[in-house]
Design a protein around this motif. Structure first.
Motif, PDB file in Angstrom:
ATOM      1  N   LEU A   1       0.859  -1.179   0.000  1.00  0.00           N
ATOM      2  CA  LEU A   1       0.000   0.000   0.000  1.00  0.00           C
ATOM      3  C   LEU A   1       0.897   1.231   0.000  1.00  0.00           C
ATOM      4  O   LEU A   1       1.906   1.269   0.712  1.00  0.00           O
ATOM      5  CB  LEU A   1      -0.890   0.052   1.246  1.00  0.00           C
ATOM      6  N   ASN A   2       0.522   2.212  -0.796  1.00  0.00           N
ATOM      7  CA  ASN A   2       1.127   3.539  -0.742  1.00  0.00           C
ATOM      8  C   ASN A   2       0.051   4.464  -0.206  1.00  0.00           C
ATOM      9  O   ASN A   2      -1.031   4.563  -0.795  1.00  0.00           O
ATOM     10  CB  ASN A   2       1.571   3.996  -2.131  1.00  0.00           C
ATOM     11  N   VAL A   3       0.346   5.108   0.912  1.00  0.00           N
ATOM     12  CA  VAL A   3      -0.640   5.961   1.582  1.00  0.00           C
ATOM     13  C   VAL A   3      -0.111   7.396   1.571  1.00  0.00           C
ATOM     14  O   VAL A   3       0.974   7.674   2.092  1.00  0.00           O
ATOM     15  CB  VAL A   3      -0.888   5.489   3.031  1.00  0.00           C
ATOM     16  N   PHE A   4      -0.889   8.280   0.964  1.00  0.00           N
ATOM     17  CA  PHE A   4      -0.537   9.694   0.874  1.00  0.00           C
ATOM     18  C   PHE A   4      -1.456  10.468   1.808  1.00  0.00           C
ATOM     19  O   PHE A   4      -2.682  10.346   1.717  1.00  0.00           O
ATOM     20  CB  PHE A   4      -0.688  10.191  -0.560  1.00  0.00           C
ATOM     21  N   VAL A   5      -0.865  11.252   2.706  1.00  0.00           N
ATOM     22  CA  VAL A   5      -1.619  11.950   3.744  1.00  0.00           C
ATOM     23  C   VAL A   5      -1.473  13.454   3.540  1.00  0.00           C
ATOM     24  O   VAL A   5      -0.352  13.981   3.537  1.00  0.00           O
ATOM     25  CB  VAL A   5      -1.107  11.540   5.153  1.00  0.00           C
TER      26      VAL A   5
ATOM     27  N   VAL B   1      -6.708  11.798   2.488  1.00  0.00           N
ATOM     28  CA  VAL B   1      -5.830  10.651   2.261  1.00  0.00           C
ATOM     29  C   VAL B   1      -6.108  10.082   0.878  1.00  0.00           C
ATOM     30  O   VAL B   1      -7.238  10.149   0.384  1.00  0.00           O
ATOM     31  CB  VAL B   1      -6.081   9.547   3.328  1.00  0.00           C
ATOM     32  N   GLU B   2      -5.079   9.493   0.268  1.00  0.00           N
ATOM     33  CA  GLU B   2      -5.234   8.707  -0.949  1.00  0.00           C
ATOM     34  C   GLU B   2      -4.387   7.452  -0.791  1.00  0.00           C
ATOM     35  O   GLU B   2      -3.284   7.518  -0.253  1.00  0.00           O
ATOM     36  CB  GLU B   2      -4.788   9.490  -2.183  1.00  0.00           C
ATOM     37  N   VAL B   3      -4.924   6.305  -1.243  1.00  0.00           N
ATOM     38  CA  VAL B   3      -4.207   5.026  -1.104  1.00  0.00           C
ATOM     39  C   VAL B   3      -4.264   4.278  -2.442  1.00  0.00           C
ATOM     40  O   VAL B   3      -5.326   4.181  -3.047  1.00  0.00           O
ATOM     41  CB  VAL B   3      -4.835   4.148  -0.005  1.00  0.00           C
TER      42      VAL B   3
END
Length: 152
Positions: free
Chosen positions: A93-97, A143-145
């Motif tokens: 998972l790539n999680v952008f906060v 957030v985007e995942v």
């Protein structure tokens, strides 16, 4: 226990897999890996979850936003493979906060998505991950995942 049973136990009803908002596809299968495009968080009523962690949102709200992104990932996964039995492993998972300059709890926010994957897929849900703070995300979401999934 099946993923469908785990979803039911958690009270999660999968939404329709979101259509792309621009010039891309929701997922691409390549050599046994399914690459799922970034999913943004929608609440149960279909409204975007917007905000900036450390400014307008706290960690708990960020975790809920990340969990809603993970639900979007699972919906895309279902659309791509049809049967969750084809899922061998959640690989990454790539999680952008969306983060204020002094916000540093991105890993804790990302746990909202990671915890759901483990709850649904068990050991196969344990994955590599990146949790990255960014200045802004599309539509102002929190957030985007995105995900990489090993499928049969």
């Amino acid at each position: 226990m099946t993923v469908e049973k785990r979803l039911a136990e958690l009270g999660i009803i999968l939404p329709e897999a979101a259509a792309p908002a621009a010039n891309y596809v929701p997922f691409v299968a390549a050599e046994g890996l399914l690459h799922i495009s970034g999913q943004i968080p929608f609440d149960e009523d279909g409204r975007l979850i917007v905000g900036r962690l450390g400014e307008t949102m706290d960690v708990e709200a960020g975790q809920q936003a990340a969990r809603r992104c993970a639900i979007g990932i699972v919906a895309q996964l279902k659309a791509a493979v049809g049967d969750f039995g084809r899922v061998k492993r959640i690989v990454k998972l790539n999680v952008f906060v969306n983060s204020a300059l002094d916000f540093t709890a991105q890993p804790e926010v990302a746990n909202g998505a990671s915890d759901l994957m483990v709850a649904l897929f068990g050991e196969a849900g344990r994955h590599a991950r990146s949790a990255v703070g960014v200045a802004v995300l599309p539509r102002g979401v929190a957030v985007e995942v995105d995900a990489i999934v090993d499928v049969r």
